[in-house]
Design an enzyme around this catalytic site. Structure first.
Site, short mmCIF file in Angstrom:
data_model
loop_
_atom_site.label_atom_id
_atom_site.label_comp_id
_atom_site.label_asym_id
_atom_site.label_seq_id
_atom_site.Cartn_x
_atom_site.Cartn_y
_atom_site.Cartn_z
CG ASN A 250 2.06 1.56 1.58
OD1 ASN A 250 2.50 0.78 2.43
ND2 ASN A 250 0.77 1.80 1.45
NE ARG B 105 12.82 -16.45 10.73
CZ ARG B 105 14.03 -16.74 10.26
NH1 ARG B 105 14.24 -16.77 8.95
NH2 ARG B 105 15.01 -16.99 11.09
CG HIS C 115 -3.74 0.76 5.23
ND1 HIS C 115 -4.47 0.72 4.06
CD2 HIS C 115 -4.63 0.50 6.22
CE1 HIS C 115 -5.74 0.46 4.34
NE2 HIS C 115 -5.85 0.32 5.65
NE ARG D 121 -4.66 -3.65 5.32
CZ ARG D 121 -5.66 -3.29 4.51
NH1 ARG D 121 -6.90 -3.38 4.95
NH2 ARG D 121 -5.42 -2.86 3.29
CG HIS E 129 0.50 -4.63 6.86
ND1 HIS E 129 -0.11 -3.48 7.29
CD2 HIS E 129 -0.36 -5.20 5.96
CE1 HIS E 129 -1.27 -3.34 6.68
NE2 HIS E 129 -1.46 -4.36 5.87
CD GLU F 233 -2.92 3.74 2.35
OE1 GLU F 233 -3.00 4.65 1.51
OE2 GLU F 233 -2.65 2.56 2.05
CG HIS G 233 -4.38 -0.34 -5.50
ND1 HIS G 233 -4.46 -0.67 -4.16
CD2 HIS G 233 -4.55 -1.50 -6.17
CE1 HIS G 233 -4.69 -1.96 -4.04
NE2 HIS G 233 -4.75 -2.49 -5.24
N GLY H 293 3.79 1.17 -3.02
CA GLY H 293 4.41 0.27 -2.06
C GLY H 293 4.81 -1.07 -2.64
CG HIS H 294 2.93 -5.41 -4.08
ND1 HIS H 294 2.95 -6.39 -3.11
CD2 HIS H 294 3.10 -6.05 -5.26
CE1 HIS H 294 3.13 -7.57 -3.69
NE2 HIS H 294 3.22 -7.39 -4.99
#
Length: 237
Positions: free
Chosen positions: A7, A18, A43, A45, A50, A70, A190, A213-214
């Site tokens: 992700n 920036r 994802h 939004r 992002h 997603e 997740h 991802g994170h």
């Protein structure tokens, strides 16, 4: 073989902090593929905080691995997915203001709505997945709605893992067995990380895909992106 989908939302978050185009989202995605990732997840939004819609269009013709989009199935999201035609679409029940996904669908209560949305994607030849908690009933109703796969929401597993790994993974094993019995595919995502991923995989080796991802991008700050992806792939063996 369980696939690793990276992700890249956090890469887009860094870029947007920036302005400009550093880091370049498309280049990072292509590098992830070159370093061994089996797919790319985004994802988008509504507020484009992002991943932007433009990123989705830029990525689609260049990716060589599976592309997974997603999001909450708003009319705008449905339109985007039908135009881009990724390999997979994953439906999440997010409010647009949420920082990140924090629950799965109540597939029983939303059966009619999900069935209508999934039918549009299935008719377009796009593989469908529905984000659910580790609850066999939710898995069953996702299958009834017409989902090709479910994605298990693994934050509860990640939270409970440090104290009692066996207890943490138990409900996910049951939900995964339900998916297998029903003949639908299984994804997970997740808060999966280098700390907890291998144990999850060892207990549910038939999981088709994990989306991370994170944690992966955070690990890459220390290890570098290429080594990090290989470390995550090693957890899936």
């Amino acid at each position: 073989m369980t696939k690793l989908s990276v992700n890249i939302n956090k890469v887009a978050t860094l870029r947007n902090a920036r302005g400009g185009d550093t880091p370049n989202v498309v280049k990072v995605a292509l590098d992830c593929e070159a370093f061994g990732a089996d797919g790319i997840t985004v994802h988008p939004r509504p507020d484009e905080r992002h991943i932007r819609r433009a990123d989705v269009y830029d990525l689609r013709p260049l990716l060589r691995t599976e592309f997974n989009i997603e999001g909450y199935p708003s009319p705008e999201f449905i339109d985007l997915v039908l135009k881009v035609k990724p390999h997979q679409v994953t439906l999440v029940p997010d409010d647009p203001s949420q920082i990140t996904s924090n629950s799965g669908w109540d597939t029983k209560a939303n059966l009619e709505f999900l069935s209508e949305v999934l039918d549009q994607f299935n008719s377009a030849g796009i593989r469908t997945s529905v984000f659910v908690a580790a609850d066999p009933e939710m898995v069953e109703y996702a299958a009834k709605a017409g989902a090709d796969r479910v994605e298990l929401y693994t934050e509860p597993y990640a939270t409970a893992y440090p104290k009692n790994p066996e207890a943490a993974v138990a409900p996910f094993v049951e939900a995964a067995k339900t998916a297998r019995k029903l003949g639908i595919g299984l994804n997970a995502g997740h808060d999966l990380s280098l700390v907890n991923l291998n144990y999850f995989y060892k207990n549910i080796p038939w999981v088709d895909e994990v989306s991370i991802g994170h944690a992966l991008i955070s690990d890459a700050l220390y290890l570098g992106l290429e080594r990090t992806i290989q470390e995550y792939k090693n957890c899936l063996r």
